[in-house]
Design an enzyme around this catalytic site. Sequence first.
Site, PDB file in Angstrom:
ATOM      1  N   SER A 137       0.852  -1.189   0.000  1.00 54.16           N
ATOM      2  CA  SER A 137       0.000   0.000   0.000  1.00 54.16           C
ATOM      3  C   SER A 137       0.885   1.236   0.000  1.00 54.16           C
ATOM      4  O   SER A 137       2.022   1.197   0.490  1.00 54.16           O
ATOM      5  CB  SER A 137      -0.890   0.013   1.246  1.00 54.16           C
ATOM      6  OG  SER A 137      -1.552   1.263   1.388  1.00 54.16           O
ATOM      7  N   TYR A 150      -2.537  -1.845  10.251  1.00 50.50           N
ATOM      8  CA  TYR A 150      -2.625  -2.038   8.798  1.00 50.50           C
ATOM      9  C   TYR A 150      -1.400  -1.436   8.117  1.00 50.50           C
ATOM     10  O   TYR A 150      -0.746  -2.102   7.302  1.00 50.50           O
ATOM     11  CB  TYR A 150      -3.896  -1.385   8.245  1.00 50.50           C
ATOM     12  CG  TYR A 150      -3.959  -1.414   6.739  1.00 50.50           C
ATOM     13  CD1 TYR A 150      -4.483  -2.517   6.070  1.00 50.50           C
ATOM     14  CD2 TYR A 150      -3.499  -0.346   5.970  1.00 50.50           C
ATOM     15  CE1 TYR A 150      -4.537  -2.564   4.686  1.00 50.50           C
ATOM     16  CE2 TYR A 150      -3.538  -0.375   4.586  1.00 50.50           C
ATOM     17  CZ  TYR A 150      -4.056  -1.484   3.951  1.00 50.50           C
ATOM     18  OH  TYR A 150      -4.093  -1.514   2.569  1.00 50.50           O
TER      19      TYR A 150
END
Length: 247
Positions: A137, A150
């Site tokens: 990400s 995350y």
Amino acid sequence: MKMTGNTILITGGNGGIGRALAEAFLAKGNEVIVTGRDKAKLEDVVSANPGIHAMELDVADPKAIEAFAQKLTADFPALNVVINNAGIMRPEEASEAAIETAEATVATNLLGPIRLTTALLPHLLGKDDAAVLTVSSGLAFVPRATFPTYCATKAAIHSWSMSLNHQLAGTSVQVIELAPPYVQTQLTGAHQASDPNAMPLADYISETMQILESEPDAREILVSRVQPLRWAERDRNFQQVFGRLNG
């Protein structure tokens, strides 16, 4: 990575980026297998895309991964590409000291790809034109503070991919990291799928496939929208980017 004639496994392929990648690779002439925990969503993918195969898998379950890897390679002996895409993204408040979310996120986003890749690597090493792609990400490089674990798992995936690439240099297995920006999916809820601040999913997939095709030796797939996050440290504007992201 070659773009056609592969047998490709995509975890978390029952929605979002995973499903869109599955459909894009199917259209390129690949055999595609998708996994997920939601049987109904998997059936929907198969129904809408004749030719895609579906297998249930919870990547957070170590024992399930072992059994899955054995069945997968038996049923699809031509398997040569694995795309580790399954992931969860849940908000956390440090003051609440709720460790369950952090543990589930690590098990799914980090240990899942490591365990599955480890289980399938002996098979992949016996294949020509093999590849392991793992979705990280843009938040691996500049975290969004409301999703601390995350972001940490995605930073770890980036580091792990770099090490795996080094260890597998000279073998038939190519290691590639996909680092998406904020994309219109339902990763954090239904609102994200229509958020005008997020990159349209079709645009992300189109640009990603174009980069994979035009840069077959690429180690990181970075669409233009994620570049400010990826290079914030190099460009010496990390604090400004972090401030905008967390303002």
